[in-house]
Design a protein around this motif. Structure first.
Motif, PDB file in Angstrom:
ATOM      1  N   ASP A   4     -11.842   2.442  -1.951  1.00  0.00           N
ATOM      2  CA  ASP A   4     -10.480   2.504  -2.478  1.00  0.00           C
ATOM      3  C   ASP A   4     -10.126   1.215  -3.202  1.00  0.00           C
ATOM      4  OD1 ASP A   4      -9.839   5.053  -1.656  1.00  0.00           O
ATOM      5  OD2 ASP A   4      -9.302   4.396   0.356  1.00  0.00           O
ATOM      6  N   LEU A   5     -10.574   0.105  -2.639  1.00  0.00           N
ATOM      7  CA  LEU A   5     -10.248  -1.192  -3.244  1.00  0.00           C
ATOM      8  C   LEU A   5     -11.029  -1.394  -4.540  1.00  0.00           C
ATOM      9  CD1 LEU A   5     -10.098  -3.465  -0.088  1.00  0.00           C
ATOM     10  CD2 LEU A   5      -8.217  -2.582  -1.445  1.00  0.00           C
ATOM     11  N   ALA A   6     -12.205  -0.774  -4.599  1.00  0.00           N
ATOM     12  CA  ALA A   6     -13.043  -0.958  -5.780  1.00  0.00           C
ATOM     13  C   ALA A   6     -12.543  -0.138  -6.970  1.00  0.00           C
ATOM     14  CB  ALA A   6     -14.482  -0.580  -5.447  1.00  0.00           C
ATOM     15  N   LYS A   7     -11.674   0.848  -6.695  1.00  0.00           N
ATOM     16  CA  LYS A   7     -11.197   1.706  -7.795  1.00  0.00           C
ATOM     17  C   LYS A   7     -10.343   0.901  -8.779  1.00  0.00           C
ATOM     18  CE  LYS A   7     -11.361   6.105  -5.418  1.00  0.00           C
ATOM     19  NZ  LYS A   7     -10.862   6.627  -4.152  1.00  0.00           N
ATOM     20  N   PRO A   8     -10.469   1.223 -10.063  1.00  0.00           N
ATOM     21  CA  PRO A   8      -9.702   0.481 -11.073  1.00  0.00           C
ATOM     22  C   PRO A   8      -8.258   0.971 -11.115  1.00  0.00           C
ATOM     23  CG  PRO A   8     -10.996   2.170 -12.138  1.00  0.00           C
ATOM     24  CD  PRO A   8     -11.310   2.260 -10.677  1.00  0.00           C
ATOM     25  N   LEU A   9      -7.614   0.981  -9.952  1.00  0.00           N
ATOM     26  CA  LEU A   9      -6.287   1.562  -9.855  1.00  0.00           C
ATOM     27  C   LEU A   9      -5.556   0.751  -8.798  1.00  0.00           C
ATOM     28  CD1 LEU A   9      -4.575   4.078 -10.667  1.00  0.00           C
ATOM     29  CD2 LEU A   9      -5.632   5.280  -8.768  1.00  0.00           C
ATOM     30  N   ASP A  10      -4.353   0.337  -9.125  1.00  0.00           N
ATOM     31  CA  ASP A  10      -3.567  -0.429  -8.170  1.00  0.00           C
ATOM     32  C   ASP A  10      -3.441   0.351  -6.850  1.00  0.00           C
ATOM     33  OD1 ASP A  10      -1.530  -2.590  -7.555  1.00  0.00           O
ATOM     34  OD2 ASP A  10      -0.359  -0.763  -7.237  1.00  0.00           O
ATOM     35  N   PHE A  11      -3.676  -0.306  -5.721  1.00  0.00           N
ATOM     36  CA  PHE A  11      -3.751   0.384  -4.437  1.00  0.00           C
ATOM     37  C   PHE A  11      -2.428   1.070  -4.071  1.00  0.00           C
ATOM     38  CE2 PHE A  11      -3.618   0.472   0.259  1.00  0.00           C
ATOM     39  CZ  PHE A  11      -4.732   1.250   0.483  1.00  0.00           C
ATOM     40  N   HIS A  12      -1.339   0.343  -4.267  1.00  0.00           N
ATOM     41  CA  HIS A  12      -0.004   0.868  -3.976  1.00  0.00           C
ATOM     42  C   HIS A  12       0.231   2.154  -4.779  1.00  0.00           C
ATOM     43  CE1 HIS A  12       4.330  -0.690  -3.017  1.00  0.00           C
ATOM     44  NE2 HIS A  12       4.063   0.432  -2.424  1.00  0.00           N
ATOM     45  N   LEU A  13      -0.068   2.076  -6.081  1.00  0.00           N
ATOM     46  CA  LEU A  13       0.117   3.224  -6.973  1.00  0.00           C
ATOM     47  C   LEU A  13      -0.833   4.358  -6.598  1.00  0.00           C
ATOM     48  CD1 LEU A  13       1.670   4.151  -9.496  1.00  0.00           C
ATOM     49  CD2 LEU A  13      -0.295   3.405 -10.841  1.00  0.00           C
ATOM     50  N   HIS A  14      -2.041   3.984  -6.253  1.00  0.00           N
ATOM     51  CA  HIS A  14      -3.038   4.974  -5.841  1.00  0.00           C
ATOM     52  C   HIS A  14      -2.529   5.776  -4.646  1.00  0.00           C
ATOM     53  CE1 HIS A  14      -7.138   5.587  -3.615  1.00  0.00           C
ATOM     54  NE2 HIS A  14      -6.646   6.718  -4.054  1.00  0.00           N
ATOM     55  N   MET A  15      -1.981   5.065  -3.641  1.00  0.00           N
ATOM     56  CA  MET A  15      -1.475   5.757  -2.456  1.00  0.00           C
ATOM     57  C   MET A  15      -0.326   6.688  -2.826  1.00  0.00           C
ATOM     58  SD  MET A  15      -3.243   5.085   0.149  1.00  0.00           S
ATOM     59  CE  MET A  15      -4.694   4.895  -0.830  1.00  0.00           C
ATOM     60  N   LEU A  16       0.555   6.194  -3.715  1.00  0.00           N
ATOM     61  CA  LEU A  16       1.690   7.018  -4.135  1.00  0.00           C
ATOM     62  C   LEU A  16       1.195   8.277  -4.849  1.00  0.00           C
ATOM     63  CD1 LEU A  16       4.735   7.379  -4.394  1.00  0.00           C
ATOM     64  CD2 LEU A  16       4.642   6.119  -6.539  1.00  0.00           C
ATOM     65  N   ALA A  17       0.239   8.098  -5.755  1.00  0.00           N
ATOM     66  CA  ALA A  17      -0.265   9.239  -6.520  1.00  0.00           C
ATOM     67  C   ALA A  17      -0.924  10.257  -5.606  1.00  0.00           C
ATOM     68  CB  ALA A  17      -1.264   8.753  -7.565  1.00  0.00           C
ATOM     69  N   ARG A  18      -1.747   9.752  -4.709  1.00  0.00           N
ATOM     70  CA  ARG A  18      -2.464  10.634  -3.794  1.00  0.00           C
ATOM     71  C   ARG A  18      -1.479  11.424  -2.926  1.00  0.00           C
ATOM     72  NH1 ARG A  18      -7.385  11.070  -1.281  1.00  0.00           N
ATOM     73  NH2 ARG A  18      -8.333   9.505  -2.599  1.00  0.00           N
ATOM     74  N   ASN A  19      -0.505  10.696  -2.369  1.00  0.00           N
ATOM     75  CA  ASN A  19       0.448  11.350  -1.477  1.00  0.00           C
ATOM     76  C   ASN A  19       1.370  12.295  -2.243  1.00  0.00           C
ATOM     77  OD1 ASN A  19       3.263  10.796   0.441  1.00  0.00           O
ATOM     78  ND2 ASN A  19       1.376  11.524   1.351  1.00  0.00           N
ATOM     79  N   PHE A  20       1.850  11.846  -3.397  1.00  0.00           N
ATOM     80  CA  PHE A  20       2.783  12.678  -4.148  1.00  0.00           C
ATOM     81  C   PHE A  20       2.093  13.949  -4.648  1.00  0.00           C
ATOM     82  CE2 PHE A  20       5.477  13.664  -7.937  1.00  0.00           C
ATOM     83  CZ  PHE A  20       6.625  13.926  -7.224  1.00  0.00           C
ATOM     84  N   GLY A  21       0.829  13.835  -5.000  1.00  0.00           N
ATOM     85  CA  GLY A  21       0.071  15.023  -5.392  1.00  0.00           C
ATOM     86  C   GLY A  21       0.047  16.058  -4.277  1.00  0.00           C
ATOM     87  N   GLU A  22      -0.248  15.586  -3.068  1.00  0.00           N
ATOM     88  CA  GLU A  22      -0.257  16.508  -1.931  1.00  0.00           C
ATOM     89  C   GLU A  22       1.117  17.107  -1.693  1.00  0.00           C
ATOM     90  OE1 GLU A  22      -1.796  14.678   1.622  1.00  0.00           O
ATOM     91  OE2 GLU A  22      -3.549  13.979   0.519  1.00  0.00           O
ATOM     92  N   ILE A  23       2.141  16.251  -1.844  1.00  0.00           N
ATOM     93  CA  ILE A  23       3.504  16.699  -1.572  1.00  0.00           C
ATOM     94  C   ILE A  23       3.932  17.774  -2.573  1.00  0.00           C
ATOM     95  CG2 ILE A  23       5.911  15.944  -1.678  1.00  0.00           C
ATOM     96  CD1 ILE A  23       4.456  15.216   0.902  1.00  0.00           C
ATOM     97  N   LEU A  24       3.552  17.581  -3.852  1.00  0.00           N
ATOM     98  CA  LEU A  24       3.848  18.601  -4.860  1.00  0.00           C
ATOM     99  C   LEU A  24       3.229  19.922  -4.448  1.00  0.00           C
ATOM    100  CD1 LEU A  24       3.340  17.010  -8.384  1.00  0.00           C
ATOM    101  CD2 LEU A  24       5.454  17.833  -7.345  1.00  0.00           C
ATOM    102  N   PHE A  25       1.982  19.829  -4.025  1.00  0.00           N
ATOM    103  CA  PHE A  25       1.270  21.032  -3.595  1.00  0.00           C
ATOM    104  C   PHE A  25       1.969  21.690  -2.411  1.00  0.00           C
ATOM    105  CE2 PHE A  25      -1.897  22.714  -0.594  1.00  0.00           C
ATOM    106  CZ  PHE A  25      -2.300  23.807  -1.327  1.00  0.00           C
TER     107      PHE A  25
END
Lengths: 262, 265
Positions: free
Chosen positions: B94-115
């Motif tokens: 997760d840390l190695a991803k070229p994506l801010d961790f805070h934003l990554h968590m938000l995106a991941r969680n919000f995606g699930e929530i939309l679903f």
């Protein structure tokens, strides 16, 4: 008897490994206290506005709650990990049990102990004591005896229900969602008199006999029913039927599981 | 926005594998909506005037509280993901991803929530409307404000959960703390019992804590208990908490991040 000796030994080991994590032990107990305080607080606020709910006063409801928690505490102390059955299967831990020359059930049961149950005991005893004194109850010997039998029967009933749900993992692979639905039923039965929710609900929680943890015994002990005579004998009978049914389902499940693996 | 959709799609794939689970979840929501319906109807039959709103509004409140649990359950936040990743060591990737961790968590969680919103909240609301007396929003304006408030409520919950996730980095095990946390959220968010019924001190406390952003404000707007300038004030209250909690989460992440790297190296 040999199996009981092994079980006790396994539980001792689990207990020792659990106590390695002292901070977790303390936060666990505190969490249980918070959780129950919240539950009782919500009921208190609801009933605070007016004196009763469907004919049950605040202390009737606390009594109902305490009986459930007391039965549940013994279950959660020793058998809570039935809820984790699908994880045991998925991670292959259960397969290890099958290759050893001791009953897999004994190994599974002895694998974990949940000290969370201690928090439940504290809450249950405190809530019961408060309800008993605030209602001004003075029980005779038979009532105390019935109370003790009802609590233990309740433990067996809840354990059997969870045992059956755990066994479904042998067929379905997952049992967590069923366990979650059961948690909902538990929550409702624990906090409210079941006749509040209409006939259908009452039938469901009587057939899945979770209401025998608190509702039916409370009818007897709080004198809320006129046909209490036969209800007095029912909890241990229900417990015996439940555990027999659970043992059968478990055996069928194991047989199926063992045969599909090879 | 594309990141959100890709996580929502992934949530769909995960859920499609366990279809039986889906039905069980829907049944479980129905069970809770059904019981809440009975509780309020029964209480109103005893004391019709004790609650500050009419019985239809209160039943709507209760049912909506249950239907929204599919997206407002604190037990499904990013903290659980973080705790698992810490335990399995997956946090490295997760840390190695070229994506801010805070934003990554938000995106991941919000995606699930939309679903979950589409597959659980909407169907439960339909069932609640058809069989259990869930009403439409009090007015079109209320509907619009409700939607905004719902989103803000989600962001508050996410930010709180993220903070708990940061705690997981320090303590490594948050299972038992989560129980206490989840029940406090349940209590102070007004999911089961509306906050305006809370007595004196508890009511005052619930009013300043961020938790009421989660169920109490959106649902009160929906049923028309909060309207006009009071509704706007409530939205501002939510926004202030969102900003404050995101800043705190940011700071916590910066503090914990260095610690995590040191631990790993």
């Amino acid at each position: 008897m040999e199996e009981l000796r092994i079980y006790v030994k396994l539980i001792r080991i689990s207990m020792r490994s659990r106590l390695q994590y002292r901070a977790d032990f303390i936060t666990g107990i505190i969490s249980v206290l918070v959780l129950n305080a919240v539950n009782l607080g919500l009921i208190g606020i609801l009933v605070h506005r007016f004196t009763q709910l469907h004919g049950w006063t605040v202390w009737d409801l606390v009594f109902l709650y305490s009986m459930f928690v007391l039965s549940h505490s013994l279950y959660s102390l020793l058998f809570w990990h039935f809820n984790m059955m699908d994880t045991y299967i998925a991670q292959g831990t259960f397969d290890q049990f099958l290759i050893r020359p001791i009953s897999p059930l004994i190994q599974f049961l002895g694998r974990e102990i949940q000290y969370i149950g201690i928090g439940d005991i504290v809450v249950g005893v405190a809530a019961f004591g408060l309800a008993y004194s605030n209602k001004g109850l003075h029980w005779q010997a038979w009532q105390w005896l019935f109370f003790a039998v009802a609590i233990l029967s309740g433990t067996v009933v809840e354990m059997s229900i969870r045992w059956i749900i755990a066994s479904t993992a042998f067929w379905l692979g997952r049992s967590l969602s069923l366990a979650n639905i059961m948690n909902r039923f538990n929550m409702l039965v624990q906090q409210y008199p079941i006749d509040l929710f209409g006939t259908w609900f009452q039938i469901v929680v009587t057939v899945i006999p979770i209401s025998f943890l608190n509702y039916y015994p409370s009818l007897v002990l709080l004198g809320k029913t006129t046909d209490g005579a036969w209800l007095r004998f029912l909890p241990p009978i229900v417990a015996a039927v439940s555990i027999s049914a659970a043992a059968l389902v478990w055996r069928a499940g194991i047989r199926r599981y063992a045969s599909s693996g090879s | 926005m594309r990141i959100f959709w890709s996580f929502a799609r992934q949530a769909f794939h995960n859920a499609a594998i366990y279809r039986f689970d889906y039905w069980l979840q829907l049944i479980s929501v129905f069970l809770m909506m059904y019981s809440v319906h009975w509780i309020w109807t029964s209480l109103y039959s005893q004391h019709p005037a004790a609650f500050g709103v009419n019985v239809a509004q209160m039943v709507t409140y209760g049912i909506l509280g249950m239907a929204l649990e599919a997206i407002f359950n604190p037990g499904q936040g990013p903290q659980m993901y973080i705790a698992t990743q810490l335990k399995t060591g997956g946090i490295d990737t997760d840390l190695a991803k070229p994506l801010d961790f805070h934003l990554h968590m938000l995106a991941r969680n919000f995606g699930e929530i939309l679903f979950r919103f589409g597959t659980l909240v909407l169907p439960s609301a339909l069932i609640g409307g058809a069989f259990l007396g869930l009403q439409f929003p009090a007015s079109p304006v209320a509907a619009g404000l409700f939607a905004v408030s719902l989103l803000l409520g989600y962001l508050v919950l996410f930010a709180l959960n993220f903070l708990l996730g940061m705690l997981a980095v320090v303590t490594l095990d948050i299972r038992s703390i989560s129980w206490a946390y989840n029940s406090l959220v349940r209590f102070f968010s007004g999911q089961m019992v509306p906050l305006w019924l809370f007595p004196g001190f508890l009511g005052a406390l619930a009013n300043v804590l961020p938790f009421r952003s989660i169920y109490a404000i959106p649902i009160s707007i929906y049923i028309g208990k909060l309207n006009g300038s009071a509704a706007l004030e409530a939205l501002i209250f939510q926004s202030v908490w969102v900003i404050a909690l995101f800043i705190v989460g940011r700071l916590a992440w910066n503090g914990v991040h260095t610690r995590l790297v040191v631990q790993g190296g």
